[in-house]
Scaffold this motif. Structure first.
Motif, PDB file in Angstrom:
ATOM      1  N   PHE A 165     -18.239  17.775  16.784  1.00  0.00           N
ATOM      2  CA  PHE A 165     -18.473  18.527  15.544  1.00  0.00           C
ATOM      3  C   PHE A 165     -19.781  19.322  15.626  1.00  0.00           C
ATOM      4  O   PHE A 165     -19.867  20.448  15.111  1.00  0.00           O
ATOM      5  CB  PHE A 165     -18.508  17.581  14.343  1.00  0.00           C
ATOM      6  CG  PHE A 165     -17.159  17.064  13.927  1.00  0.00           C
ATOM      7  CD1 PHE A 165     -16.034  17.852  14.065  1.00  0.00           C
ATOM      8  CD2 PHE A 165     -17.010  15.789  13.390  1.00  0.00           C
ATOM      9  CE1 PHE A 165     -14.791  17.389  13.680  1.00  0.00           C
ATOM     10  CE2 PHE A 165     -15.768  15.321  12.995  1.00  0.00           C
ATOM     11  CZ  PHE A 165     -14.654  16.123  13.148  1.00  0.00           C
ATOM     12  N   VAL A 166     -20.783  18.731  16.283  1.00  0.00           N
ATOM     13  CA  VAL A 166     -22.060  19.447  16.451  1.00  0.00           C
ATOM     14  C   VAL A 166     -21.863  20.668  17.330  1.00  0.00           C
ATOM     15  O   VAL A 166     -22.356  21.776  17.033  1.00  0.00           O
ATOM     16  CB  VAL A 166     -23.116  18.497  17.049  1.00  0.00           C
ATOM     17  CG1 VAL A 166     -24.384  19.283  17.403  1.00  0.00           C
ATOM     18  CG2 VAL A 166     -23.451  17.386  16.068  1.00  0.00           C
ATOM     19  N   ILE A 167     -21.119  20.486  18.415  1.00  0.00           N
ATOM     20  CA  ILE A 167     -20.880  21.606  19.335  1.00  0.00           C
ATOM     21  C   ILE A 167     -20.096  22.724  18.644  1.00  0.00           C
ATOM     22  O   ILE A 167     -20.335  23.910  18.851  1.00  0.00           O
ATOM     23  CB  ILE A 167     -20.132  21.100  20.589  1.00  0.00           C
ATOM     24  CG1 ILE A 167     -21.037  20.162  21.393  1.00  0.00           C
ATOM     25  CG2 ILE A 167     -19.672  22.259  21.473  1.00  0.00           C
ATOM     26  CD1 ILE A 167     -20.334  19.484  22.546  1.00  0.00           C
ATOM     27  N   PHE A 168     -19.135  22.312  17.772  1.00  0.00           N
ATOM     28  CA  PHE A 168     -18.321  23.311  17.061  1.00  0.00           C
ATOM     29  C   PHE A 168     -18.984  23.814  15.784  1.00  0.00           C
ATOM     30  O   PHE A 168     -18.326  24.409  14.934  1.00  0.00           O
ATOM     31  CB  PHE A 168     -16.952  22.724  16.732  1.00  0.00           C
ATOM     32  CG  PHE A 168     -16.123  22.426  17.949  1.00  0.00           C
ATOM     33  CD1 PHE A 168     -16.151  23.262  19.054  1.00  0.00           C
ATOM     34  CD2 PHE A 168     -15.321  21.305  17.997  1.00  0.00           C
ATOM     35  CE1 PHE A 168     -15.390  22.986  20.177  1.00  0.00           C
ATOM     36  CE2 PHE A 168     -14.550  21.021  19.118  1.00  0.00           C
ATOM     37  CZ  PHE A 168     -14.577  21.867  20.219  1.00  0.00           C
ATOM     38  N   ARG A 169     -20.271  23.531  15.637  1.00  0.00           N
ATOM     39  CA  ARG A 169     -21.085  24.038  14.519  1.00  0.00           C
ATOM     40  C   ARG A 169     -20.540  23.612  13.151  1.00  0.00           C
ATOM     41  O   ARG A 169     -20.315  24.428  12.267  1.00  0.00           O
ATOM     42  CB  ARG A 169     -21.181  25.566  14.586  1.00  0.00           C
ATOM     43  CG  ARG A 169     -21.984  26.053  15.785  1.00  0.00           C
ATOM     44  CD  ARG A 169     -21.996  27.562  15.856  1.00  0.00           C
ATOM     45  NE  ARG A 169     -20.660  28.107  16.060  1.00  0.00           N
ATOM     46  CZ  ARG A 169     -20.383  29.414  16.038  1.00  0.00           C
ATOM     47  NH1 ARG A 169     -21.337  30.286  15.793  1.00  0.00           N
ATOM     48  NH2 ARG A 169     -19.151  29.837  16.225  1.00  0.00           N
ATOM     49  N   ALA A 170     -20.293  22.289  13.035  1.00  0.00           N
ATOM     50  CA  ALA A 170     -19.878  21.704  11.749  1.00  0.00           C
ATOM     51  C   ALA A 170     -20.816  20.547  11.433  1.00  0.00           C
ATOM     52  O   ALA A 170     -20.450  19.374  11.562  1.00  0.00           O
ATOM     53  CB  ALA A 170     -18.432  21.227  11.809  1.00  0.00           C
ATOM     54  N   PRO A 171     -22.064  20.866  11.045  1.00  0.00           N
ATOM     55  CA  PRO A 171     -23.070  19.801  10.860  1.00  0.00           C
ATOM     56  C   PRO A 171     -22.693  18.806   9.765  1.00  0.00           C
ATOM     57  O   PRO A 171     -22.989  17.618   9.885  1.00  0.00           O
ATOM     58  CB  PRO A 171     -24.352  20.565  10.511  1.00  0.00           C
ATOM     59  CG  PRO A 171     -23.870  21.902  10.014  1.00  0.00           C
ATOM     60  CD  PRO A 171     -22.631  22.195  10.765  1.00  0.00           C
ATOM     61  N   ASP A 172     -22.066  19.298   8.691  1.00  0.00           N
ATOM     62  CA  ASP A 172     -21.690  18.373   7.616  1.00  0.00           C
ATOM     63  C   ASP A 172     -20.680  17.343   8.109  1.00  0.00           C
ATOM     64  O   ASP A 172     -20.796  16.142   7.824  1.00  0.00           O
ATOM     65  CB  ASP A 172     -21.088  19.151   6.441  1.00  0.00           C
ATOM     66  CG  ASP A 172     -22.165  19.831   5.620  1.00  0.00           C
ATOM     67  OD1 ASP A 172     -23.344  19.577   5.898  1.00  0.00           O
ATOM     68  OD2 ASP A 172     -21.819  20.604   4.714  1.00  0.00           O
ATOM     69  N   LEU A 173     -19.686  17.816   8.844  1.00  0.00           N
ATOM     70  CA  LEU A 173     -18.688  16.892   9.380  1.00  0.00           C
ATOM     71  C   LEU A 173     -19.316  15.949  10.396  1.00  0.00           C
ATOM     72  O   LEU A 173     -18.977  14.761  10.455  1.00  0.00           O
ATOM     73  CB  LEU A 173     -17.542  17.680  10.025  1.00  0.00           C
ATOM     74  CG  LEU A 173     -16.650  18.487   9.086  1.00  0.00           C
ATOM     75  CD1 LEU A 173     -15.606  19.259   9.863  1.00  0.00           C
ATOM     76  CD2 LEU A 173     -15.963  17.569   8.081  1.00  0.00           C
ATOM     77  N   ALA A 174     -20.238  16.457  11.194  1.00  0.00           N
ATOM     78  CA  ALA A 174     -20.901  15.610  12.176  1.00  0.00           C
ATOM     79  C   ALA A 174     -21.702  14.517  11.493  1.00  0.00           C
ATOM     80  O   ALA A 174     -21.673  13.340  11.904  1.00  0.00           O
ATOM     81  CB  ALA A 174     -21.811  16.466  13.059  1.00  0.00           C
ATOM     82  N   LEU A 175     -22.425  14.892  10.434  1.00  0.00           N
ATOM     83  CA  LEU A 175     -23.210  13.902   9.695  1.00  0.00           C
ATOM     84  C   LEU A 175     -22.310  12.861   9.042  1.00  0.00           C
ATOM     85  O   LEU A 175     -22.590  11.654   9.102  1.00  0.00           O
ATOM     86  CB  LEU A 175     -24.054  14.611   8.634  1.00  0.00           C
ATOM     87  CG  LEU A 175     -24.944  13.718   7.756  1.00  0.00           C
ATOM     88  CD1 LEU A 175     -25.953  12.962   8.613  1.00  0.00           C
ATOM     89  CD2 LEU A 175     -25.654  14.550   6.697  1.00  0.00           C
ATOM     90  N   THR A 176     -21.211  13.325   8.412  1.00  0.00           N
ATOM     91  CA  THR A 176     -20.263  12.399   7.772  1.00  0.00           C
ATOM     92  C   THR A 176     -19.668  11.445   8.799  1.00  0.00           C
ATOM     93  O   THR A 176     -19.587  10.232   8.576  1.00  0.00           O
ATOM     94  CB  THR A 176     -19.142  13.182   7.075  1.00  0.00           C
ATOM     95  OG1 THR A 176     -19.713  14.083   6.136  1.00  0.00           O
ATOM     96  CG2 THR A 176     -18.183  12.237   6.377  1.00  0.00           C
TER      97      THR A 176
END
Length: 803
Positions: free
Chosen positions: A669-680
């Protein structure tokens, strides 16, 4: 008109407030509040009698599911008016009777709620024009009748009778639903009026006869026709007001209503005549034969109800001959069978309702319904005896009571139908006539049993449980009103004929409306015709059989009278329960791993098999982005962790490997630029890992299983297959886009919803209702947990106090 639609909902609305009122007054006088509802509805429906007698009909539609053609449409015509008046009129008398019959110690609030639910459901059945709405109310009658029959749920027989009626009537209702769907698939409409108007175009459709059979199955189960009649005697475990209402005037008449309403649709088919009239005549015979051997007055009335319902059903079948031939002056004579059916329908509700109440009075005052313990009650209960005499003699078809008029019309209809062309020979018509006449003889016999073995002879006080007294005046009012109607209809039958039966006939025979002879003039004397000689024969032979009954009643101990459909029903129910228990034990082994295997194997077989069968595994990678080396390494490490998890011998290692999977997804998720999903994902994975460690701490030591290697190999194969199918499915969907992706719409979230974070916008705006309902579910679960904790705390405090 909207008021007709609202009349269906009034009993339901009243049922909501009954518990609140009952909580305040807490007595049987709650019935005085409840009785306002049916009386008001009866007056309301009665106000339409003049206009409907003049040919008017009333319809109102509330638009509902446009795409499916399902709307809440009510339709009031002559046929639905008759049933509506019976539902509300008899309902008013039953509630009046129950006020004095039921004890204050009973759960009266619950009783009247069930009764109002049933009343509203029955009104919904007879006033609905849309088949799907009719079905909903149809099944609601089954549910509410189940609750009423099982009202004394502490009795095993009450629970059994309620279960039996529910299983049989609901099964028939499901079959009827399939028939409704078939009708809609042929005609393109769920409206009964539209289907009646266009059905002539579809009679050659393959589904037409199948729909006919399925609709009849629903009607026969509800109206207790052979072989589905077995539920009605067991349903008599309900309180007497319930029996007087459901099993004489309303619920069992729902099947009759269905046959009458669908006669314009299916009546032109010879199969309709054969099945409806054949089953009806046989049910008439079976019911009357079984009624004679009963020793319980209520059981006798149950089988007599089955018999009388068979009589009405057979008349509707014979009346359909007119539609089979088409309109002509000669064919109109066959419509008199339908006229007799409607007339006897009303008559039966009056005399049978009165008889049920009489039996309830006897049971209430003496504590028994056993005929062998009764006798000589006439001197002690003169009013009850008079009502019983009127009701029984009307059921036997004797003058001057209304049952005589409709029974004569029944015989006339059979005589007219004897040489019908639809019968292969005249012998067949004669056989039907003879069978019906024999059944009428036994009807006369069991009617005499009610009167003479209960109220004549010698009274034995030691055989009854209570001192004998006449019932209270309040309890006698309702059956007295019905008894007065029995006599009044005999002397003024054409009032009902002109204002109720004639518009009902126009509803059943819309193409015959206004035809001469469609609604004959009712009169008691027709001269010495065949029907009168048949009645005289019934009286003579019936009297002889009753007088010498002790000499021939022993035949009931021989076959085929010992053959019992109840035994077959109980055996089949037991076989199904044992079979399901055995099957459940085969797969419910108590191991979570086995349940997961079942789920994934089913998934592999169904989804994987569908993909292979349809060939939908084509891929298109032309528009895919290249896979970076870091992404490839992360996925490779995830695959390695998943495979390694199958072969580790430590729970701690398994938890760590499972964590590798979760945190790797967060990294993607971090690599795909989805920080909110990565944090969740990181938070959820951390909490999940902690919970795993906490739970596994309390588990027993991990012991090596005997077939551990074999189990791990099979689990690995299943996991690989399931993962492969999901991958193939995802690639196939991604490579075969039939529509533009919905993500294009959500990408414009800032303009549409004013949110800069697309995920939060989807959750809080686009999926607001879904998110809200999820929160509500969690809230309900929290209330449940809180309640359980409070209950446990109170119990612990109570235990301490007791010590």
């Amino acid at each position: 008109m909207l008021t007709i639609t609202l009349s269906i909902f009034i009993p339901f609305l009243a049922a909501i407030f009954i518990p609140l009122i009952y909580k305040r007054i807490h007595s049987r006088h709650i019935g005085w509040f409840v009785i306002i509802v049916p009386i008001a509805l009866f007056i309301f429906l009665a106000s339409y009698i003049p206009s409907i007698a003049n040919g008017s009909t009333y319809m109102h539609t509330i638009r509902w599911i446009e795409t499916a053609g399902i709307h809440f449409t009510t339709y009031l015509d002559g046929l639905s008016l008759i049933f509506g008046l019976l539902i509300t009129g008899v309902g008013s008398l039953v509630i009046l009777y129950s006020i004095y019959y039921l004890s204050e110690r009973e759960s009266l609030g619950r009783f009247y709620v069930y009764l109002l639910l049933f009343m509203g459901a029955m009104l919904g059945v007879v006033l609905s024009d849309n088949l799907m709405v009719l079905y909903v109310f149809w099944e609601l009658t089954s549910i509410s009748s189940f609750l009423l029959i099982a009202f004394w749920y502490h009795r095993k027989k009450s629970r059994y009778g309620a279960q039996k009626s529910m299983l049989i009537t609901v099964s028939g209702g499901i079959a009827m639903l399939a028939g409704f769907i078939m009708l809609q698939s042929m005609t393109g409409s769920f409206s009964v009026r539209d289907i009646v108007a266009t059905i002539g175009q579809y009679t050659d459709e393959p589904l037409f006869l199948v729909a006919l059979l399925l609709v009849l199955l629903g009607a026969f189960t509800k109206s207790a026709q052979f072989p589905f009649h077995i539920w009605l005697p067991d349903a008599m475990e309900a309180p007497t007001p319930v029996s007087a209402y459901l099993h004489s005037a309303t619920m069992v008449k729902a099947g009759i209503y269905l046959v009458a309403r669908f006669t314009p649709i299916f009546g032109g088919e010879a199969m309709w005549l054969y099945i409806v009239s054949g089953v009806g005549v046989f049910t008439l015979l079976i019911g009357s034969l079984n009624a004679v051997k009963q020793t319980d007055l209520k059981a006798l009335l149950a089988y007599s109800t089955i018999s009388q319902l068979g009589l009405v059903m057979s008349l509707f079948g014979l009346g359909s001959v007119a539609l089979h031939h088409g309109y002509s002056p000669d064919s109109v004579i066959y419509t008199q069978a339908t006229f007799a059916a409607l007339f006897h329908l009303i008559n039966h509700s009056t005399f049978k309702g009165a008889l049920f109440m009489v039996v309830g009075i006897v049971d209430h005052e003496l504590g028994t319904r056993d005929i062998r313990r009764l006798g000589g009650l006439m001197a002690f209960m003169p009013v009850t005896f008079t009502i019983a005499l009127i009701g029984s003699f009307s059921m036997a078809g004797l003058p001057p009571f209304n049952g005589f008029l409709s029974k004569e019309m029944f015989f006339e209809a059979l005589v007219n139908a004897r040489n019908l062309e639809v019968f292969s020979t005249g012998t067949m018509g004669t056989l039907v006539l003879v069978v019906a006449w024999i059944a009428s003889v036994f009807t006369f016999v069991y009617s005499m049993i009610i009167v003479f073995q209960t109220f004549f002879g010698e009274f034995h006080p030691e055989r009854v449980e209570k001192p004998i007294n006449e019932a209270s005046k309040g309890m006698l009012v309702a059956p007295s009103v019905l008894a007065i109607l029995v006599v009044g209809i005999f002397f003024f039958p054409n009032v009902i004929g002109n204002y109720l039966l004639r518009p009902a006939m126009a509803a059943i025979y819309p193409t015959f409306a206004g035809a001469e002879g469609l609604t004959p003039h009712i009169k008691a004397w027709h001269g010495f015709n065949t029907a009168l000689w048949m009645t005289i024969g019934v009286v003579v032979l019936g009297t002889i059989l009753y007088r010498f009954m002790r000499y021939w009643k022993g035949v009931y101990s021989f076959a085929p009278f010992k053959w019992n459909l109840d035994t077959a029903f109980n055996a089949s129910l037991s076989w199904l329960e044992n079979g399901s228990r055995y099957l459940t034990r085969l797969y419910m082994k108590g191991y979570l791993k086995d349940y997961l295997v079942y789920i994934f194997v089913f998934f592999v077989l169904t989804v994987g098999g569908s993909i292979l069968y349809t060939g939908s595994y084509s891929f298109d990678f032309s528009d895919d982005s290249p896979i970076a080396i870091n992404e490839f390494l992360i996925v490779l490490s995830m695959a390695g962790a998943a495979l390694s998890m199958l072969f580790v011998k430590s729970r701690m290692t398994a938890i760590i490997l499972n964590g590798v999977l979760g945190y790797s997804i967060a990294l993607l998720f971090v690599i795909f630029r989805a920080p909110d999903l990565a944090l969740t994902q990181t938070v959820v994975e951390t909490v999940t890992t902690a919970l795993f460690l906490l739970c596994f701490y309390f588990l027993p030591e991990w012991k090596k299983e005997r077939s551990a290697r074999k189990t791990k190999i099979s689990n690995g194969i299943i996991a690989i297959l399931a993962g492969t199918i999901v991958t193939v499915l995802g690639l196939a969907v991604q490579g075969n886009k039939l529509f533009e992706s919905i993500s294009v719409y959500f990408e414009d979230a800032y303009r549409l919803a004013g949110g800069k974070n697309i995920v939060n916008t989807i959750l809080g705006d686009f999926r607001a209702f879904d998110t809200m309902l999820e929160v509500v579910v969690l809230f309900i679960a929290g209330i449940g947990v809180f309640t359980l904790i409070k209950l446990k705390s109170k119990k612990e405090e109570q235990d301490i106090e007791d010590q």
